[in-house]
Design an enzyme around this catalytic site. Structure first.
Site, PDB file in Angstrom:
ATOM      1  N   MET A 251       0.846  -1.198   0.000  1.00 46.51           N
ATOM      2  CA  MET A 251       0.000   0.000   0.000  1.00 46.51           C
ATOM      3  C   MET A 251       0.887   1.257   0.000  1.00 46.51           C
ATOM      4  O   MET A 251       0.424   2.359   0.284  1.00 46.51           O
ATOM      5  CB  MET A 251      -0.940  -0.001   1.200  1.00 46.51           C
ATOM      6  CG  MET A 251      -1.932  -1.161   1.134  1.00 46.51           C
ATOM      7  SD  MET A 251      -3.469  -0.834   1.980  1.00 46.51           S
ATOM      8  CE  MET A 251      -2.892  -0.532   3.626  1.00 46.51           C
TER       9      MET A 251
ATOM     10  N   HIS B 256       9.228  -3.438   3.504  1.00 46.64           N
ATOM     11  CA  HIS B 256       8.883  -3.656   2.091  1.00 46.64           C
ATOM     12  C   HIS B 256      10.145  -3.928   1.268  1.00 46.64           C
ATOM     13  O   HIS B 256      10.150  -4.772   0.376  1.00 46.64           O
ATOM     14  CB  HIS B 256       8.196  -2.415   1.499  1.00 46.64           C
ATOM     15  CG  HIS B 256       6.904  -2.052   2.159  1.00 46.64           C
ATOM     16  ND1 HIS B 256       6.769  -0.949   2.970  1.00 46.64           N
ATOM     17  CD2 HIS B 256       5.683  -2.642   2.123  1.00 46.64           C
ATOM     18  CE1 HIS B 256       5.522  -0.874   3.398  1.00 46.64           C
ATOM     19  NE2 HIS B 256       4.843  -1.881   2.907  1.00 46.64           N
TER      20      HIS B 256
ATOM     21  N   LYS C   9       4.755  -9.653   9.366  1.00 47.19           N
ATOM     22  CA  LYS C   9       4.136  -8.754  10.348  1.00 47.19           C
ATOM     23  C   LYS C   9       2.616  -8.879  10.280  1.00 47.19           C
ATOM     24  O   LYS C   9       1.933  -8.837  11.292  1.00 47.19           O
ATOM     25  CB  LYS C   9       4.559  -7.301  10.151  1.00 47.19           C
ATOM     26  CG  LYS C   9       4.074  -6.448  11.332  1.00 47.19           C
ATOM     27  CD  LYS C   9       4.585  -5.072  11.294  1.00 47.19           C
ATOM     28  CE  LYS C   9       3.793  -4.199  10.378  1.00 47.19           C
ATOM     29  NZ  LYS C   9       2.381  -4.028  10.790  1.00 47.19           N
TER      30      LYS C   9
ATOM     31  N   GLN D 100      -2.810 -12.144   7.590  1.00 49.03           N
ATOM     32  CA  GLN D 100      -2.969 -11.892   6.147  1.00 49.03           C
ATOM     33  C   GLN D 100      -2.221 -12.951   5.334  1.00 49.03           C
ATOM     34  O   GLN D 100      -2.743 -13.476   4.341  1.00 49.03           O
ATOM     35  CB  GLN D 100      -2.439 -10.493   5.813  1.00 49.03           C
ATOM     36  CG  GLN D 100      -2.332 -10.205   4.333  1.00 49.03           C
ATOM     37  CD  GLN D 100      -1.999  -8.754   4.053  1.00 49.03           C
ATOM     38  OE1 GLN D 100      -2.876  -7.911   4.066  1.00 49.03           O
ATOM     39  NE2 GLN D 100      -0.737  -8.458   3.777  1.00 49.03           N
TER      40      GLN D 100
ATOM     41  N   LYS E 258       8.653  -2.476  11.892  1.00 48.61           N
ATOM     42  CA  LYS E 258       8.483  -1.401  10.899  1.00 48.61           C
ATOM     43  C   LYS E 258       7.062  -1.448  10.352  1.00 48.61           C
ATOM     44  O   LYS E 258       6.536  -2.521  10.051  1.00 48.61           O
ATOM     45  CB  LYS E 258       9.452  -1.593   9.738  1.00 48.61           C
ATOM     46  CG  LYS E 258      10.902  -1.564  10.173  1.00 48.61           C
ATOM     47  CD  LYS E 258      11.640  -0.436   9.539  1.00 48.61           C
ATOM     48  CE  LYS E 258      13.095  -0.483   9.953  1.00 48.61           C
ATOM     49  NZ  LYS E 258      13.786   0.776   9.718  1.00 48.61           N
TER      50      LYS E 258
ATOM     51  N   SER F 175       4.148   1.362   8.087  1.00 51.08           N
ATOM     52  CA  SER F 175       3.849   2.701   7.558  1.00 51.08           C
ATOM     53  C   SER F 175       3.065   3.499   8.596  1.00 51.08           C
ATOM     54  O   SER F 175       3.130   4.725   8.640  1.00 51.08           O
ATOM     55  CB  SER F 175       3.037   2.593   6.263  1.00 51.08           C
ATOM     56  OG  SER F 175       3.700   1.741   5.359  1.00 51.08           O
TER      57      SER F 175
HETATM   58  O1  PAF Z   1      -0.247  -5.712   3.403  1.00 49.45           O
HETATM   59  C1  PAF Z   1      -0.665  -4.778   2.690  1.00 49.45           C
HETATM   60  O2  PAF Z   1       0.004  -3.749   2.514  1.00 49.45           O
HETATM   61  C2  PAF Z   1      -2.026  -4.890   2.030  1.00 49.45           C
HETATM   62  O3  PAF Z   1      -2.944  -5.520   2.857  1.00 49.45           O
HETATM   63  C3  PAF Z   1      -1.965  -5.575   0.653  1.00 49.45           C
HETATM   64  C4  PAF Z   1      -1.523  -7.016   0.743  1.00 49.45           C
HETATM   65  C5  PAF Z   1      -1.022  -4.807  -0.262  1.00 49.45           C
HETATM   66  C6  PAF Z   1      -3.366  -5.564   0.010  1.00 49.45           C
HETATM   67  O4  PAF Z   1      -3.835  -4.269  -0.149  1.00 49.45           O
END
Ligand code: PAF
Length: 282
Positions: free
Chosen positions: A30, A37, A149, A153, A184, A186
């Site tokens: 995102m 990242h 993290k 998900q 870490k 955002s």
């Molecule tokens: O982990 C994230 O930043 C978001 O949930 C993702 C996987 C990019 C989906 O929008």
């Protein structure tokens, strides 16, 4: 490196790369990229011929009371980081490109999306599955990279890939932390200096729990209670949940036996932060 907002441009590049027999890695994000990242992009660059990074603040994974509008954005900085890390393409669509003006389809999962973060954020994982499913169809990567993290998900995406037969390998990558232990994120940019200090209760409470497990404690309740006590000693912290579940079925477990996920979500002021550990390699 190329930057595009258009699905059609992603598709034609992917077609060209496939013709050349190149392998493709996808790092969905995102944006407002940080070292966490970057570690995903670095790994993807090592394991694939071409890497696509998607940068899209996905509106449908935020509830109306959440931080969609406030979520930090800086596509120039993100593009530079991706280029320096060796990505070949950044896909940065507008919401209209992804959802048009009437979007009627979604991917919904039960059970493992209803626990942990899913209790407080009941619509969140439906939004995540839908956008990740779309990204998988747009990019059709060989591999996709997700950070530990967001352990729930990761588990949800692996399940979606299995259930819906996406031919994509899902790679989970370790949590990247600040020098003092804060994972870490955002969302760390929302914290005031005082809150930034208070946020250390997340990693500290997990360290405490890990020590207990290493010293032979197997009672999940005792470990959770010790972690909660440490968090509650911080006046700026408010617990959403502290849980121990089996990895990666996410079923509640009373004893530490096999691979477990200890996960927590804690409000520091108005900012909801998450952190976790898994007792085995993911
Ligand atoms: O982990 C994230 O930043 C978001 O949930 C993702 C996987 C990019 C989906 O929008």
């Amino acid at each position: 490196m190329q930057l595009t907002k258009k699905i059609s441009e992603v598709r034609s590049l992917i077609k060209q790369w496939r013709k050349e027999g190149l392998s493709i890695g996808l790092v969905p994000t995102m944006g407002f990229l940080h070292e966490g990242h970057k570690s995903l992009i670095d790994r993807a660059v090592k394991e694939n011929d071409r890497v696509v990074v998607s940068v899209f603040v996905n509106p449908i994974q935020f509830a109306p009371n959440e931080d969609f509008e406030a979520y930090p954005r800086d596509i120039e900085r993100d593009s530079k980081l991706c280029e320096d890390a060796g990505a070949a393409l950044v896909f940065n669509p507008e919401p209209e490109e992804m959802y048009g003006d009437e979007f009627l389809t979604s991917i919904n999962m039960t059970k493992i999306t209803e626990v942990l973060c899913g209790k407080t954020r009941p619509t969140h994982f439906g939004g995540v599955c839908t956008v990740v499913g779309k990204l998988f169809n747009i990019v059709s990567p060989d591999r996709a990279y997700f950070g530990q993290k967001d352990a729930q998900q990761l588990s949800v995406i692996r399940r979606m890939v299995k259930d819906l037969n996406f031919d994509i390998e899902i790679i989970g990558c370790p949590i990247v932390r600040e020098a003092d232990g804060l994972a870490k994120s955002s969302r760390n940019t929302y914290l005031s200096p005082e809150e930034r200090k208070a946020a250390l209760v997340l990693s500290k409470s997990l360290c405490e729990a890990k020590k207990l497990i290493e010293s032979g404690e197997t009672n999940a309740d005792k470990i959770i209670t010790a972690a909660k006590k440490l968090i509650e000693s911080e006046p700026l912290a408010k617990i959403d949940y502290v849980s121990i579940v089996s990895w990666d079925s996410l079923e509640k477990t009373d004893t530490i036996n096999g691979a477990i996920l200890m996960a927590e979500a804690v409000y520091i002021g108005k900012t909801r932060l998450i952190d976790n550990f898994i007792t085995e390699q993911i």
